[in-house]
Design a protein around this motif. Structure first.
Motif, PDB file in Angstrom:
ATOM      1  N   THR A 105       0.836  -1.203   0.000  1.00 22.58           N
ATOM      2  CA  THR A 105       0.000   0.000   0.000  1.00 22.58           C
ATOM      3  C   THR A 105       0.868   1.248   0.000  1.00 22.58           C
ATOM      4  O   THR A 105       0.634   2.189  -0.773  1.00 22.58           O
ATOM      5  CB  THR A 105      -0.934   0.003   1.224  1.00 22.58           C
ATOM      6  N   VAL A 106       1.867   1.266   0.864  1.00 21.06           N
ATOM      7  CA  VAL A 106       2.770   2.423   0.940  1.00 21.06           C
ATOM      8  C   VAL A 106       3.466   2.643  -0.401  1.00 21.06           C
ATOM      9  O   VAL A 106       3.537   3.766  -0.911  1.00 21.06           O
ATOM     10  CB  VAL A 106       3.810   2.236   2.077  1.00 21.06           C
ATOM     11  N   MET A 107       3.985   1.566  -0.994  1.00 17.20           N
ATOM     12  CA  MET A 107       4.686   1.691  -2.273  1.00 17.20           C
ATOM     13  C   MET A 107       3.743   2.171  -3.376  1.00 17.20           C
ATOM     14  O   MET A 107       4.105   3.026  -4.189  1.00 17.20           O
ATOM     15  CB  MET A 107       5.313   0.349  -2.680  1.00 17.20           C
ATOM     16  N   TRP A 124      -5.645  -4.517  -0.605  1.00 16.24           N
ATOM     17  CA  TRP A 124      -4.683  -4.628   0.497  1.00 16.24           C
ATOM     18  C   TRP A 124      -5.270  -4.117   1.801  1.00 16.24           C
ATOM     19  O   TRP A 124      -5.023  -4.676   2.866  1.00 16.24           O
ATOM     20  CB  TRP A 124      -3.386  -3.906   0.146  1.00 16.24           C
ATOM     21  N   ARG A 125      -6.061  -3.054   1.740  1.00 15.37           N
ATOM     22  CA  ARG A 125      -6.695  -2.533   2.956  1.00 15.37           C
ATOM     23  C   ARG A 125      -7.637  -3.565   3.555  1.00 15.37           C
ATOM     24  O   ARG A 125      -7.662  -3.767   4.777  1.00 15.37           O
ATOM     25  CB  ARG A 125      -7.435  -1.229   2.639  1.00 15.37           C
ATOM     26  N   GLU A 126      -8.410  -4.237   2.704  1.00 12.32           N
ATOM     27  CA  GLU A 126      -9.309  -5.280   3.194  1.00 12.32           C
ATOM     28  C   GLU A 126      -8.531  -6.425   3.829  1.00 12.32           C
ATOM     29  O   GLU A 126      -8.938  -6.963   4.862  1.00 12.32           O
ATOM     30  CB  GLU A 126     -10.186  -5.800   2.050  1.00 12.32           C
ATOM     31  N   ASP A 161       1.299   1.562  12.685  1.00 12.52           N
ATOM     32  CA  ASP A 161       1.390   2.869  13.349  1.00 12.52           C
ATOM     33  C   ASP A 161       2.325   3.810  12.606  1.00 12.52           C
ATOM     34  O   ASP A 161       2.097   5.017  12.534  1.00 12.52           O
ATOM     35  CB  ASP A 161       1.884   2.709  14.787  1.00 12.52           C
ATOM     36  N   PHE A 162       3.382   3.258  12.042  1.00 13.89           N
ATOM     37  CA  PHE A 162       4.419   4.041  11.367  1.00 13.89           C
ATOM     38  C   PHE A 162       3.981   4.499   9.977  1.00 13.89           C
ATOM     39  O   PHE A 162       4.230   5.642   9.586  1.00 13.89           O
ATOM     40  CB  PHE A 162       5.690   3.185  11.278  1.00 13.89           C
ATOM     41  N   ARG A 163       3.312   3.625   9.226  1.00  9.01           N
ATOM     42  CA  ARG A 163       3.046   3.909   7.821  1.00  9.01           C
ATOM     43  C   ARG A 163       1.576   3.993   7.409  1.00  9.01           C
ATOM     44  O   ARG A 163       1.255   4.636   6.421  1.00  9.01           O
ATOM     45  CB  ARG A 163       3.707   2.839   6.948  1.00  9.01           C
ATOM     46  N   ILE A 164       0.685   3.316   8.113  1.00  7.23           N
ATOM     47  CA  ILE A 164      -0.739   3.312   7.730  1.00  7.23           C
ATOM     48  C   ILE A 164      -1.510   4.050   8.819  1.00  7.23           C
ATOM     49  O   ILE A 164      -2.302   3.476   9.566  1.00  7.23           O
ATOM     50  CB  ILE A 164      -1.272   1.872   7.523  1.00  7.23           C
TER      51      ILE A 164
END
Length: 197
Positions: A105-107, A124-126, A161-164
């Motif tokens: 997701t981040v990429m 990906w969120r699901e 916590d860091f990225r999403i």
């Protein structure tokens, strides 16, 4: 046993070959699924295949874990009856799978907006949300040290916590948040934390 698979998946093929090598194919009900069309067609909360349902009704996923389980089962190794061991393996596969979905997701969101795939971002969120729900059901209290499954879940929660940051997993799963709070303060977690943004 039941195996959820696709005929084109190399990961599912590994499991199918191993089942055949151990003469277990006739003991497994094969369920062909298309996770690309419907991620919920498999009991794996990450929406991936292969996924094995054991004779006891437990769900085993991630092809290395399934292969290990099949070999233990085929050789009548006592490890197939060791719930704590398989829970740790399952949590590790789950944590790793959620981290994969979060990382992807981040990429994807780092790509130019007109080139991002909303299909994959939603998918990906699901997977993250279903995976967190399963993690909340599977985690166990920490004894003297974290096992590999607990490490994977703790690192996955730290990565969320860091990225999403738009996903409030704590509100959705307060018991998991309560578990994570002291875990996140352990020396092993603090000394390996990513740098603050």
């Amino acid at each position: 046993m039941q195996l959820y698979y696709s005929k084109t998946s190399p990961f599912a093929r590994k499991v199918r070959v191993l089942l055949s090598e151990h003469g277990l194919t006739d003991r497994v009900q094969m369920e062909i699924v298309s996770v690309l069309e419907d991620a919920k067609s498999t009991p794996n909360p990450l929406g991936k295949i292969p996924c094995l349902i054991t004779p006891d009704g437990d769900t085993v996923y991630d092809s290395p874990v399934i292969c290990e389980w099949v070999e233990a089962y085929a050789t009548d190794t006592d490890i197939t009856r060791d719930y704590a061991y398989w829970r740790a393996q399952k949590l590790q596969a789950l944590g790793d799978g959620i981290m994969d979905a979060a990382f992807n997701t981040v990429m994807e969101k780092n790509r130019p907006a007109d080139r991002q795939s909303s299909f994959w971002i939603i998918r990906w969120r699901e997977a993250i949300e279903r995976g967190i729900t399963e993690a909340a059901e599977l985690f166990t209290p920490v004894e003297d040290r974290l096992d590999r499954g607990q490490v994977a879940i703790a690192c996955m929660l730290g990565y969320l916590d860091f990225r999403i940051t738009d996903f409030d997993w704590r509100a959705a799963h307060p018991s998991l948040a309560q578990w994570y709070e002291p875990v996140s303060q352990r020396e092993s977690m603090v000394s390996t934390a990513p740098p603050a943004a």
